[in-house]
Design a protein around this motif. Structure first.
Motif, PDB file in Angstrom:
ATOM      1  N   GLY A   1      27.161 -76.761 -15.152  1.00  0.00           N
ATOM      2  CA  GLY A   1      26.392 -75.669 -15.723  1.00  0.00           C
ATOM      3  C   GLY A   1      24.929 -76.096 -15.751  1.00  0.00           C
ATOM      4  O   GLY A   1      24.504 -76.933 -14.944  1.00  0.00           O
TER       5      GLY A   1
ATOM      6  N   SER B   1      22.538 -80.966  -2.983  1.00  0.00           N
ATOM      7  CA  SER B   1      21.826 -81.078  -4.251  1.00  0.00           C
ATOM      8  C   SER B   1      20.353 -81.325  -3.948  1.00  0.00           C
ATOM      9  O   SER B   1      20.020 -82.145  -3.107  1.00  0.00           O
ATOM     10  CB  SER B   1      22.430 -82.244  -5.047  1.00  0.00           C
ATOM     11  OG  SER B   1      21.908 -82.279  -6.334  1.00  0.00           O
TER      12      SER B   1
ATOM     13  N   GLU C   1      20.904 -78.074 -12.780  1.00  0.00           N
ATOM     14  CA  GLU C   1      21.566 -76.770 -12.693  1.00  0.00           C
ATOM     15  C   GLU C   1      22.688 -76.948 -11.678  1.00  0.00           C
ATOM     16  O   GLU C   1      22.439 -77.133 -10.502  1.00  0.00           O
ATOM     17  CB  GLU C   1      20.563 -75.719 -12.219  1.00  0.00           C
ATOM     18  CG  GLU C   1      19.388 -75.581 -13.168  1.00  0.00           C
ATOM     19  CD  GLU C   1      18.158 -74.964 -12.512  1.00  0.00           C
ATOM     20  OE1 GLU C   1      18.296 -74.371 -11.430  1.00  0.00           O
ATOM     21  OE2 GLU C   1      17.071 -75.093 -13.098  1.00  0.00           O
ATOM     22  N   SER C   2      23.919 -76.932 -12.191  1.00  0.00           N
ATOM     23  CA  SER C   2      25.029 -77.372 -11.354  1.00  0.00           C
ATOM     24  C   SER C   2      26.250 -76.494 -11.518  1.00  0.00           C
ATOM     25  O   SER C   2      26.528 -75.990 -12.604  1.00  0.00           O
ATOM     26  CB  SER C   2      25.395 -78.812 -11.750  1.00  0.00           C
ATOM     27  OG  SER C   2      26.676 -79.145 -11.301  1.00  0.00           O
ATOM     28  N   ARG C   3      26.978 -76.362 -10.415  1.00  0.00           N
ATOM     29  CA  ARG C   3      28.245 -75.633 -10.512  1.00  0.00           C
ATOM     30  C   ARG C   3      29.287 -76.432 -11.275  1.00  0.00           C
ATOM     31  O   ARG C   3      30.236 -75.875 -11.797  1.00  0.00           O
ATOM     32  CB  ARG C   3      28.771 -75.375  -9.105  1.00  0.00           C
ATOM     33  CG  ARG C   3      27.911 -74.427  -8.337  1.00  0.00           C
ATOM     34  CD  ARG C   3      28.797 -73.674  -7.386  1.00  0.00           C
ATOM     35  NE  ARG C   3      28.008 -73.014  -6.382  1.00  0.00           N
ATOM     36  CZ  ARG C   3      28.532 -72.425  -5.337  1.00  0.00           C
ATOM     37  NH1 ARG C   3      29.835 -72.454  -5.150  1.00  0.00           N
ATOM     38  NH2 ARG C   3      27.775 -71.814  -4.478  1.00  0.00           N
ATOM     39  N   LEU C   4      29.117 -77.758 -11.311  1.00  0.00           N
ATOM     40  CA  LEU C   4      30.078 -78.581 -12.054  1.00  0.00           C
ATOM     41  C   LEU C   4      29.709 -78.677 -13.519  1.00  0.00           C
ATOM     42  O   LEU C   4      30.569 -78.698 -14.381  1.00  0.00           O
ATOM     43  CB  LEU C   4      30.106 -79.998 -11.480  1.00  0.00           C
ATOM     44  CG  LEU C   4      30.964 -80.251 -10.268  1.00  0.00           C
ATOM     45  CD1 LEU C   4      30.825 -81.711  -9.853  1.00  0.00           C
ATOM     46  CD2 LEU C   4      32.415 -79.940 -10.563  1.00  0.00           C
TER      47      LEU C   4
ATOM     48  N   ARG D   1      18.793 -79.124  -8.542  1.00  0.00           N
ATOM     49  CA  ARG D   1      19.701 -77.989  -8.368  1.00  0.00           C
ATOM     50  C   ARG D   1      20.872 -78.422  -7.493  1.00  0.00           C
ATOM     51  O   ARG D   1      20.688 -78.876  -6.375  1.00  0.00           O
ATOM     52  CB  ARG D   1      18.970 -76.810  -7.719  1.00  0.00           C
ATOM     53  CG  ARG D   1      19.734 -75.497  -7.871  1.00  0.00           C
ATOM     54  CD  ARG D   1      19.103 -74.363  -7.095  1.00  0.00           C
ATOM     55  NE  ARG D   1      19.132 -74.614  -5.666  1.00  0.00           N
ATOM     56  CZ  ARG D   1      18.047 -74.676  -4.886  1.00  0.00           C
ATOM     57  NH1 ARG D   1      16.858 -74.483  -5.374  1.00  0.00           N
ATOM     58  NH2 ARG D   1      18.170 -74.922  -3.584  1.00  0.00           N
ATOM     59  N   HIS D   2      22.060 -78.310  -8.054  1.00  0.00           N
ATOM     60  CA  HIS D   2      23.272 -78.740  -7.344  1.00  0.00           C
ATOM     61  C   HIS D   2      23.994 -77.489  -6.856  1.00  0.00           C
ATOM     62  O   HIS D   2      24.514 -76.721  -7.660  1.00  0.00           O
ATOM     63  CB  HIS D   2      24.138 -79.559  -8.322  1.00  0.00           C
ATOM     64  CG  HIS D   2      25.498 -79.869  -7.803  1.00  0.00           C
ATOM     65  ND1 HIS D   2      26.604 -79.954  -8.613  1.00  0.00           N
ATOM     66  CD2 HIS D   2      25.933 -80.109  -6.544  1.00  0.00           C
ATOM     67  CE1 HIS D   2      27.654 -80.239  -7.872  1.00  0.00           C
ATOM     68  NE2 HIS D   2      27.285 -80.340  -6.628  1.00  0.00           N
ATOM     69  N   ASP D   3      24.027 -77.285  -5.535  1.00  0.00           N
ATOM     70  CA  ASP D   3      24.550 -76.028  -4.994  1.00  0.00           C
ATOM     71  C   ASP D   3      25.996 -76.085  -4.535  1.00  0.00           C
ATOM     72  O   ASP D   3      26.661 -75.059  -4.491  1.00  0.00           O
ATOM     73  CB  ASP D   3      23.686 -75.576  -3.807  1.00  0.00           C
ATOM     74  CG  ASP D   3      22.339 -75.050  -4.269  1.00  0.00           C
ATOM     75  OD1 ASP D   3      22.314 -74.293  -5.258  1.00  0.00           O
ATOM     76  OD2 ASP D   3      21.318 -75.422  -3.671  1.00  0.00           O
ATOM     77  N   SER D   4      26.467 -77.258  -4.127  1.00  0.00           N
ATOM     78  CA  SER D   4      27.840 -77.304  -3.601  1.00  0.00           C
ATOM     79  C   SER D   4      28.832 -77.334  -4.761  1.00  0.00           C
ATOM     80  O   SER D   4      28.549 -77.935  -5.795  1.00  0.00           O
ATOM     81  CB  SER D   4      28.039 -78.547  -2.716  1.00  0.00           C
ATOM     82  OG  SER D   4      27.764 -79.724  -3.446  1.00  0.00           O
ATOM     83  N   PRO D   5      29.979 -76.706  -4.576  1.00  0.00           N
ATOM     84  CA  PRO D   5      30.959 -76.707  -5.663  1.00  0.00           C
ATOM     85  C   PRO D   5      31.762 -78.011  -5.705  1.00  0.00           C
ATOM     86  O   PRO D   5      32.843 -78.056  -6.280  1.00  0.00           O
ATOM     87  CB  PRO D   5      31.853 -75.521  -5.319  1.00  0.00           C
ATOM     88  CG  PRO D   5      31.737 -75.384  -3.842  1.00  0.00           C
ATOM     89  CD  PRO D   5      30.386 -75.877  -3.435  1.00  0.00           C
TER      90      PRO D   5
END
Ligand SMILES: NC(=O)c1ccc[n+]([C@@H]2O[C@H](COP(=O)([O-])OP(=O)(O)OC[C@H]3O[C@@H](n4cnc5c(N)ncnc54)[C@H](OP(=O)(O)O)[C@@H]3O)[C@@H](O)[C@H]2O)c1
Length: 307
Positions: free
Chosen positions: A63, A139, A58-61, A148-152
């Motif tokens: 999705g 992450s 689940e990542s901001r990069l 889960r990847h939290d940093s953008p």
């Protein structure tokens, strides 16, 4: 959305990811998306999960992506690159999964925080091409096979020795296609100490105070300044100029709720990277005859608390 490896990638970069956790799992998924042929090396339970369910990120990069990856308990075929993504406390055991004769002269890119693992890897795998590196990312391995990847952002600094540039450019190209920002330099001390200059004070303070950065920068200002200056003085002795005003300004700019992974590990009762991060600073200071009393006090107190 579901990501699949590139089709028939006969010239695909072959990557082993040792430790598909917060960092390794994210990179395994990103690199697979970018067309690399990725094999995750992990323990039996994680291998089983990855083979059955794939790698969920689940990542901001990216999705939310479930990516199929190869998974194995041991490296059994040559690769171009081995990303080492275990914690320092697991490095010794994890390396057993990467036999020297199979690894050959592959690039080995350790993404651990700390300093001393680079020499350790060079000693343990003398024929491999170890490329010192540092990753900036947030992450988390939520459970085996789930990240889960939290940093953008994901930024990787690489410091290849002379002669390795061509292979590193190839790796950097795939990483960049995957959305990773890659910076390359020939100064390995700058890569490693540049990261530690903030990380060591941040991890020691937040773990000791059991508090996020917002509280420590208010309540432990004197220690914060001392730690930043002490680590910077050791970095300077290692040939890396560190601008302490910039490090302090960075401390003051990060979100107040930010916590270190050392602190999260300590709170969860897991082994911490105290020795690889704080212990390494104290040992380097000793080698240079530099006094680091506040760092040494924090390391000793935390060691006593977690032993
Ligand atoms: N996470 C971040 O945001 C971040 C940012 C910058 C730097 N770092 C650094 O990156 C390194 C890795 O941190 P991380 O947060 O990614 O750790 P992590 O989430 O705990 O992942 C480590 C992985 O290593 C695996 N592992 C443990 N022992 C192993 C063994 N013997 N053989 C194979 N795999 C093994 C674990 O497997 P299981 O899943 O089976 O338990 C886990 O998947 C650390 O040095 C950390 O300081 C992390």
């Amino acid at each position: 959305m579901s990501g699949e490896p590139a089709r028939d990638p006969s010239d695909a970069l072959r990557v082993a990811v040792l430790g598909p956790g917060g960092v390794g799992g994210l990179l395994a998924a990103l690199l697979t998306q970018a067309g690399a042929s990725v094999t995750c090396l992990a323990g039996a339970r994680t291998v089983e999960v990855l083979r059955t369910h794939g790698l969920r990120v689940e990542s901001r990069l990216l999705g939310v992506v479930t990516t199929r990856v190869e998974a194995a308990e041991q490296l059994t075929a040559p690769v171009d690159v081995c990303l080492v993504c275990v914690k320092a406390t697991h490095l010794d055991a994890a390396l057993e999964r990467v036999p020297a004769d199979v690894l050959g002269d592959a690039l080995v890119v350790p993404l651990l925080n700390g300093i001393e693992h680079v020499a350790e890897l060079r000693r343990r795998r003398p024929h491999a091409a170890v490329v010192p590196a540092a990753i900036r990312v947030e992450s988390t391995r939520v459970e085996p096979g789930v990240v889960r990847h939290d940093s953008p952002f994901v930024t990787i600094d690489l410091a290849p020795a002379a002669g390795l540039q061509e292979r590193v450019v190839r790796l950097a190209g795939v990483l960049e296609r995957a959305g990773v920002t890659v910076r390359t330099t020939n100064d390995e001390a700058a890569v490693l100490w540049g990261k530690l200059a903030f990380l060591a004070p941040f991890a020691l303070l937040t773990t000791s105070a059991r508090a996020p950065v917002g509280r420590v920068r208010e309540e432990r200002r004197e220690d914060l300044l001392a730690l930043v200056h002490e680590v910077a003085s050791v970095a300077r002795a290692e040939g890396v100029p560190v601008d302490t005003d910039m490090v302090v300004a960075f401390f003051d700019s990060v979100p107040e709720g930010m916590r270190s992974s050392m602190q999260r590990d300590a709170a969860a009762g897991r082994p911490t990277e105290l020795d690889a991060i704080g212990g390494a600073v104290v040992r380097a200071a000793d080698r240079h005859g530099i006094a680091v009393p506040v760092t040494a006090r924090y390391v000793a107190e935390l060691r006593a608390a977690t032993d």
